[in-house]
Motif scaffolding. Structure first.
Motif, PDB file in Angstrom:
ATOM      1  N   VAL A 222      46.073  50.939  45.829  1.00 15.73           N
ATOM      2  CA  VAL A 222      44.805  50.745  45.123  1.00 15.73           C
ATOM      3  C   VAL A 222      43.691  51.424  45.918  1.00 15.73           C
ATOM      4  CG1 VAL A 222      45.539  48.597  44.047  1.00 15.73           C
ATOM      5  CG2 VAL A 222      44.378  48.540  46.265  1.00 15.73           C
ATOM      6  N   SER A 230      44.182  51.538  49.753  1.00 12.32           N
ATOM      7  CA  SER A 230      44.670  50.265  50.295  1.00 12.32           C
ATOM      8  C   SER A 230      46.023  49.961  49.667  1.00 12.32           C
ATOM      9  CB  SER A 230      43.683  49.134  49.995  1.00 12.32           C
ATOM     10  OG  SER A 230      42.449  49.342  50.656  1.00 12.32           O
ATOM     11  N   ALA A 232      48.707  47.162  48.163  1.00 11.83           N
ATOM     12  CA  ALA A 232      48.951  45.818  47.615  1.00 11.83           C
ATOM     13  C   ALA A 232      50.362  45.412  48.039  1.00 11.83           C
ATOM     14  CB  ALA A 232      48.828  45.828  46.100  1.00 11.83           C
ATOM     15  N   SER A 237      48.574  39.913  49.394  1.00 12.71           N
ATOM     16  CA  SER A 237      47.386  40.416  50.075  1.00 12.71           C
ATOM     17  C   SER A 237      47.259  41.926  49.880  1.00 12.71           C
ATOM     18  CB  SER A 237      47.439  40.088  51.571  1.00 12.71           C
ATOM     19  OG  SER A 237      48.560  40.723  52.182  1.00 12.71           O
ATOM     20  N   THR A 238      46.045  42.418  50.086  1.00 19.45           N
ATOM     21  CA  THR A 238      45.778  43.852  50.026  1.00 19.45           C
ATOM     22  C   THR A 238      45.164  44.279  51.346  1.00 19.45           C
ATOM     23  OG1 THR A 238      45.393  43.764  47.639  1.00 19.45           O
ATOM     24  CG2 THR A 238      44.528  45.671  48.796  1.00 19.45           C
TER      25      THR A 238
END
Length: 248
Positions: A222, A230, A232, A237-238
Motif C-alpha cells: 500500500v 508500506s 500490509a 498491521s501495516t
C-alpha cells in the motif's frame, strides 16, 4: 481653395493640408501608444507572476534607473543588484525543489515495484505479538542499536504472567534472529495462543531494551502517507518497507 498659415516673423508658411496631416498623425500615434501600453501592461502582469517574470521586470527597472539618473550625481544601485541576486537564488531554490520532488516520485515508484516482489514472503518486522502453535517451532527476532553484553526475551501469556525467559547472552548490534520451540520455564509445551514478547538486557554497561521483531507474511503493498510504499502483513498491521528487518 486653400489658404496658408504664416508662422513666426520670418514669413514661413504652412498649408492647411500639412496641418491636417500632422494632426492626424499625432492622433494616430497617441491612440497606438495607448493601445500598446494597455497590451504591454496586460502581458507584463501575466508574466510577472513567475520568478522569471519578476527577474525580467527587475532588470527593466534597473536599466531604466541607470538611463535616467543624473550623470553628475549617480544613484546607488548596489541594493537593487543585491535584490536581483536574491531573486536569482529564490528562483534556483524553486527549480531545485521541483527537481527533488520529481526524483522522490520516481524513487517511490521504484520502491513500490521492489516491494511487490515481497508479496507472499515471510519477513521480520517490528511487533511484540507472537502467535504460537503448540509443539511447532516459531521464529522471531530482536533488533539492537548497540552491542549488548547480555540480552533476555520474556514471553508473557494473555494473563500477564511471564511463562519463560529466553537467554540470548551477548549479542552484537543489528538484527538477531531467534528460532524457538515454545515451552515454559519447566520445559513443558506452551498451549496454542497469542503471547507477548519483550527484550531487555545490558547495553553499554546499563540496562537497555531491544526492538522485538515478529514473523509475518506480506499480503499486499500500500502507499504510505508520504508516498513511500508500506506492507500490509498477515498480523493485521501495516509497516513501512524500510522497517522490514529481514526476509525469511
Amino acid at each position: 481653395m486653400t489658404s496658408s498659415t504664416t508662422i513666426g516673423s520670418n514669413g514661413t508658411t504652412v498649408s492647411p493640408l500639412m496641418n491636417d496631416t500632422m494632426s492626424n498623425n499625432s492622433s494616430t500615434n497617441s491612440t497606438n501608444s495607448a493601445t500598446g501600453s494597455t497590451s504591454s501592461s496586460s502581458s507584463s502582469s501575466a508574466s510577472n507572476t513567475t520568478g522569471a517574470g519578476l527577474q525580467s521586470t527587475f532588470l527593466q527597472l534597473l536599466v531604466t534607473q541607470l538611463q535616467n539618473q543624473d550623470p553628475t550625481n549617480p544613484m546607488d544601485s548596489s541594493q537593487m543588484t543585491s535584490q536581483l541576486a536574491e531573486i536569482n537564488t529564490v528562483t534556483g531554490i524553486s527549480q531545485l525543489n521541483t527537481s527533488l520532488s520529481s526524483l522522490s516520485t520516481q524513487l517511490n515508484a521504484g520502491q513500490t515495484s521492489q516491494a511487490a516482489l515481497l508479496i507472499g514472503q515471510k519477513v521480520l518486522a517490528p511487533g511484540n505479538s507472537l502467535s504460537i502453535t503448540s509443539g511447532t517451532e516459531t521464529s522471531f527476532g530482536v533488533q539492537l542499536g548497540a552491542a549488548a553484553s547480555d540480552m533476555q526475551v520474556n514471553v508473557v501469556n494473555s494473563a500477564g504472567q511471564i511463562v519463560n525467559t529466553i537467554d540470548l547472552g551477548a549479542q552484537p548490534a543489528g538484527v538477531v534472529p531467534v528460532s524457538w520451540e515454545p515451552v515454559d520455564s519447566s520445559g513443558n509445551p506452551l498451549p496454542t495462543g497469542t503471547y507477548t514478547i519483550t527484550a531487555t538486557g545490558t547495553v553499554n554497561g546499563v540496562a537497555g531494551t531491544g526492538t522485538t521483531l515478529t514473523t509475518a507474511t506480506v499480503e499486499s503493498v500500500v502507499q504510505g502517507t508520504n508516498g513511500a510504499p508500506s506492507l500490509a502483513l498477515s498480523t493485521g498491521s501495516t509497516v513501512p518497507l524500510t522497517s522490514v528487518a529481514a526476509v525469511l
